[in-house]
Structures are given as C-alpha cells and as structure tokens.
Design a protein around this motif. Structure first.
Motif, PDB file in Angstrom:
ATOM      1  N   ASP A   1      -1.582  -1.688  -2.692  1.00  0.00           N
ATOM      2  CA  ASP A   1      -0.830  -0.351  -2.716  1.00  0.00           C
ATOM      3  C   ASP A   1      -1.281   0.709  -2.091  1.00  0.00           C
ATOM      4  OD1 ASP A   1       1.375  -1.809  -3.819  1.00  0.00           O
ATOM      5  OD2 ASP A   1       0.700  -1.116  -5.907  1.00  0.00           O
TER       6      ASP A   1
ATOM      7  N   TYR B   1      -3.311   0.591   1.451  1.00  0.00           N
ATOM      8  CA  TYR B   1      -3.636   0.370   3.003  1.00  0.00           C
ATOM      9  C   TYR B   1      -2.506  -0.448   3.439  1.00  0.00           C
ATOM     10  CZ  TYR B   1      -8.327   1.973   1.190  1.00  0.00           C
ATOM     11  OH  TYR B   1      -9.209   2.741   0.676  1.00  0.00           O
ATOM     12  N   TYR B   2      -2.219   0.085   4.804  1.00  0.00           N
ATOM     13  CA  TYR B   2      -0.867  -0.931   5.414  1.00  0.00           C
ATOM     14  C   TYR B   2      -1.544  -1.080   6.837  1.00  0.00           C
ATOM     15  CZ  TYR B   2       2.066   0.979   1.788  1.00  0.00           C
ATOM     16  OH  TYR B   2       2.541   0.997   0.454  1.00  0.00           O
TER      17      TYR B   2
ATOM     18  N   ARG C   1       0.287  -5.085   3.053  1.00  0.00           N
ATOM     19  CA  ARG C   1      -0.141  -4.018   2.349  1.00  0.00           C
ATOM     20  C   ARG C   1      -1.446  -4.561   1.420  1.00  0.00           C
ATOM     21  NH1 ARG C   1       4.127  -1.980  -1.979  1.00  0.00           N
ATOM     22  NH2 ARG C   1       3.350  -3.945  -2.967  1.00  0.00           N
TER      23      ARG C   1
ATOM     24  N   SER D   1      -0.099  -8.153   0.001  1.00  0.00           N
ATOM     25  CA  SER D   1       1.065  -8.518   0.191  1.00  0.00           C
ATOM     26  C   SER D   1       1.512  -8.393   1.869  1.00  0.00           C
ATOM     27  CB  SER D   1       2.096  -7.323  -0.223  1.00  0.00           C
ATOM     28  OG  SER D   1       1.803  -6.902  -1.532  1.00  0.00           O
TER      29      SER D   1
END
Length: 158
Positions: free
Chosen positions: A96, A98-99, A93, A68
C-alpha cells in the motif's frame, strides 16, 4: 528555485501537464489545461515533455509483505479512420506504499518486485487472470513460494 535552465514552464505547470497527460490523451490534456489554468500547452509539447522525463523506480525502505497485481488493456489512439490499437499493461502495488507499472515490459516489472526486500512468505493478491498468476510465479521469495490469494466474483458483479 529548482527551475531548469532555459525552461519555458514553471514547475507547477509542468506538474499539471504530467497529471493531465497521465489521466487522458495529450489532446484532451491540452484542452483541460487551458480551461483550468488559462495557459495553452499544445498536445505535442506535452508529449515531448513526458518523453524527456526520466522516471526512476522506487526502492522500498522496509520489508514488503504484500504484493497486489492487476493488469488490463489500454487503447492507443491511431490516425482517424484506422482501427484503434489495444495493448496490455500490468501494475503492482507493494504494501500500500509503492506503485510500479511497466508498459508491455513484464520482465522489468518482475525484476523491480524481486529487487525489493520481500518477507518470507510474501502475500500476493491478484484477480485470478492467467497473466496475474504468471506474474506471481515469477516472484522470488527467499526459501518459500509466493502465496496467491485470488478474488473470484460471480458473473454480473464487478
């Protein structure tokens, strides 16, 4: 105990400084920290603490099937009387879990995503903005192109 030599702040207080500094200006973080903890840490000390910190990028432990991407503007504070400055940022992202975000460094963000174990194909989610589309086109997936799923809202909705 995990305390660095010659450290003047506890690890918990440093963590609070990081959390508040990431959410607002250093000046406001200083005021809020004093309100919440009773400990005053000046805005310049918080800024130095953030600048000294080495932030490492994460490596995914499993295959990533979804990416994302979003971007926007951030306002930089300037001296009083001068116009504020706006800068672009992008954040990603992965699955859901790792950022990642790099301020004004799209190439490093793309390199970070491409260094992850991506599935074939990978599903990319974005808002349809040209910057997101450009980022999606830079993602390398083995033997396939990234699939872009774009969300368009009617005017007046957000």
């Amino acid at each position: 105990m995990g305390i660095e030599p010659y450290s003047r702040r506890s690890p918990l207080l440093e963590k609070c400084c990081f959390l508040l500094s990431a959410s607002e200006s250093y000046q406001n973080a200083s005021v809020d920290l004093a309100t919440l903890t009773g400990v005053y840490v000046s805005h310049s000390s918080q800024h130095r603490q953030v600048q000294r910190q080495e932030f490492s990028v994460l490596q995914a432990k499993g295959a990533i099937a979804q990416v994302s991407i979003d971007g926007g503007k951030v306002r930089l504070r300037t001296e009083q009387g001068l116009p504020c400055e706006w800068r672009d940022y992008k954040a990603v992202r992965l699955q859901d879990l790792y950022y990642g975000a790099f301020f004004q460094d799209n190439l490093s963000l793309t390199d970070w995503v491409n260094s992850q174990p991506l599935t074939n194909p990978v599903i990319c989610l974005g808002d349809g903005h040209s910057g997101c589309l450009e980022f999606i086109q830079g993602i390398d997936t083995p033997c396939a192109e990234a699939t872009g799923i774009l969300k368009k809202l009617p005017k007046g909705n957000s």
